[in-house]
Design an enzyme around this catalytic site. Structure first.
Site, PDB file in Angstrom:
ATOM      1  NE  ARG A  52     -34.257 -26.807 -58.266  1.00  0.00           N
ATOM      2  CZ  ARG A  52     -34.422 -26.659 -59.584  1.00  0.00           C
ATOM      3  NH1 ARG A  52     -35.575 -26.947 -60.168  1.00  0.00           N
ATOM      4  NH2 ARG A  52     -33.435 -26.220 -60.341  1.00  0.00           N
ATOM      5  CE1 TYR A 105     -45.208 -26.273 -34.518  1.00  0.00           C
ATOM      6  CE2 TYR A 105     -45.040 -25.267 -36.681  1.00  0.00           C
ATOM      7  CZ  TYR A 105     -44.440 -25.810 -35.563  1.00  0.00           C
ATOM      8  OH  TYR A 105     -43.077 -25.880 -35.493  1.00  0.00           O
ATOM      9  CG  ASP A 177     -50.691 -29.568 -39.920  1.00  0.00           C
ATOM     10  OD1 ASP A 177     -50.332 -30.753 -39.781  1.00  0.00           O
ATOM     11  OD2 ASP A 177     -49.995 -28.595 -39.580  1.00  0.00           O
ATOM     12  CE  LYS A 202     -42.808 -31.425 -35.477  1.00  0.00           C
ATOM     13  NZ  LYS A 202     -43.896 -30.480 -35.760  1.00  0.00           N
TER      14      LYS A 202
HETATM   15  C1  LIG Z   1     -44.035 -29.219 -36.399  1.00  0.00           C
HETATM   16  C2  LIG Z   1     -45.302 -28.891 -37.041  1.00  0.00           C
HETATM   17  C3  LIG Z   1     -45.331 -28.163 -38.244  1.00  0.00           C
HETATM   18  C4  LIG Z   1     -44.082 -27.626 -38.898  1.00  0.00           C
HETATM   19  O1  LIG Z   1     -43.265 -28.636 -39.387  1.00  0.00           O
HETATM   20  P1  LIG Z   1     -41.663 -28.527 -39.515  1.00  0.00           P
HETATM   21  O2  LIG Z   1     -41.277 -29.872 -39.999  1.00  0.00           O
HETATM   22  O3  LIG Z   1     -41.137 -28.195 -38.153  1.00  0.00           O
HETATM   23  O4  LIG Z   1     -41.382 -27.433 -40.485  1.00  0.00           O
HETATM   24  C5  LIG Z   1     -46.569 -27.915 -38.821  1.00  0.00           C
HETATM   25  N1  LIG Z   1     -47.712 -28.335 -38.241  1.00  0.00           N
HETATM   26  C6  LIG Z   1     -47.718 -29.023 -37.079  1.00  0.00           C
HETATM   27  C7  LIG Z   1     -49.014 -29.456 -36.501  1.00  0.00           C
HETATM   28  C8  LIG Z   1     -46.522 -29.314 -36.440  1.00  0.00           C
HETATM   29  O5  LIG Z   1     -46.536 -29.972 -35.282  1.00  0.00           O
END
Ligand SMILES: *Cc1c(COP(=O)(O)O)cnc(C)c1O
Length: 383
Positions: A52, A105, A177, A202
């Site tokens: 961890r 998001y 983000d 992603k």
């Molecule tokens: C998918 C996504 C998230 C969340 O991420 P997870 O891996 O699904 O927890 C946050 N911000 C954006 C822009 C996303 O597309």
């Protein structure tokens, strides 16, 4: 070799990934171990004691992410939302306020509105396209200005440098983000942001086979506190997931070039399509954020949203008719995906300020043959 700073595509393949010292393996092994033997009490052989707190496969990924975003520290998490949660617990205390994109998001919005809110951290939606509106919205309790750019699913563009300047003047940190752009297309820390977060699920992972998150900062103090919170909260990326994201990052630059080229061609086609009323893609000269995106991004990315003239049912039916585009949530993989945000990814914001148009379709354009993708959308739109 010269002393030149390595290029992005070189770092993506090599940063954090020296050949394994014992075997010479060129790919970092998956260290599937929870604990590490000690040479006498407190005598750590390699700095690792418990996975961890730290695991060598995760360290390789964290170092690669750090290098790609140009920060002082990278941290890998079990998901994008786990990363966001850790960032907010690190940067805020009860009573603080966070400014949030008014088309954030959906999962981010839900985490703020329904979870952090319960612990006394309020969030206020703002239009990230309007730095003046952000300047006006910043108050004495504002600790963080949270940005997405391009936003999901409306592909709005925020001026990271301008917003960072005014946020810092007011004593607030800026978190970006960077999931949609990736560090290859956009470098928020260089533009003045303090912290970058990713859903590595992603584009960073890139193959729709892993859920993960990341945080990178160039602020030493924040880095130290993030590290403490990562260990205290424990929402870390496991060794196998870290390995998958690390493998994905190696091809990030070439994938993003192709995602962007395919999306640009598709956006042009959709823009001329008789069934389409509006195309939201920052690469189109008609997009309100086009000039800004051109300044702060290398290319315009692989995400496109568009609206169909015939309304909600036609949008839903179109999503059900594609054969190469797979109907599904998520984005950023090599395969093309299509979805209806209003009923799928953004259902959780229905009835709020963040509600999206019901005739909107979102595409995650993959790296398949672009003619196949264009033909597929055309037949789906014609019905
Ligand atoms: C998918 C996504 C998230 C969340 O991420 P997870 O891996 O699904 O927890 C946050 N911000 C954006 C822009 C996303 O597309």
């Amino acid at each position: 070799m010269t002393d030149r700073v390595p290029g992005f595509d070189t770092l993506a393949i090599h940063a954090g990934q020296e050949p394994d010292p014992t075997t010479g393996a060129v790919v970092p092994p998956i260290y599937a171990t929870s604990t590490f033997a000690q040479d006498g009490v407190g005598g750590l052989r390699s700095g690792y004691e418990y996975s961890r707190s730290g695991n060598p496969t995760r360290t390789a990924l964290e170092e690669c992410l750090r290098a790609l975003e140009g920060g002082v520290r990278g941290l890998a998490f079990a998901s994008g939302l786990a990363a966001e949660d850790t960032v907010i617990r690190t940067l805020t205390r009860p009573g603080d306020e966070v400014l949030l994109p008014n088309d954030a998001y959906g999962g981010t919005y839900r985490q703020f509105a329904q979870l952090h809110d319960r612990w006394g951290i309020t969030s206020t939606p703002v239009a990230v396209t309007d730095p003046d509106a952000i300047a006006r919205a910043i108050g004495p309790r504002t600790r963080v200005v949270w940005l997405e750019t391009p936003t999901n699913p409306l592909l709005n563009i925020a001026d990271i440098a301008a917003i960072a300047e005014l946020a810092h003047a007011a004593g607030a940190k800026v978190v970006v983000d960077n999931t949609f752009a990736t560090p290859y297309l956009q470098q928020p820390l260089e533009l003045g942001a303090d912290v970058v977060v990713h859903s590595t699920t992603k584009y960073c992972g890139g193959h729709s086979d892993v859920v993960g998150g990341a945080v990178v900062t160039d602020d030493e103090e924040v880095a130290e506190q993030l590290g403490w919170h990562q260990n205290a909260i424990g929402a870390v990326a496991g060794p196998f997931d870290s390995w998958l994201v690390l493998r994905g990052l190696k091809t990030l630059a070439v994938r993003m070039d192709r995602h962007s080229a395919n999306a640009a061609a598709i956006a042009e086609q959709l823009d001329d399509h008789p069934a389409v009323s509006e195309v939201l893609y920052p690469g189109l000269a008609s997009h309100p954020g086009h000039d800004l995106a051109k300044r702060q991004m290398r290319h315009f990315g692989g995400m496109i949203s568009f609206r169909v003239k015939a309304g909600e049912q036609a949008a839903v039916d179109t999503c059900g008719r594609t054969k190469v585009f797979t109907l599904g949530e998520s984005l950023g993989g090599v395969e093309s995906l299509i979805e209806h945000p209003g009923r799928m990814t953004h259902q959780s914001v229905a009835g709020t300020a963040l509600e999206v148009p019901d005739d909107l379709i979102r595409l995650s354009v993959g790296i398949e043959n672009v003619e196949d993708l264009i033909d597929d959308l055309d037949q789906a739109l014609r019905g």
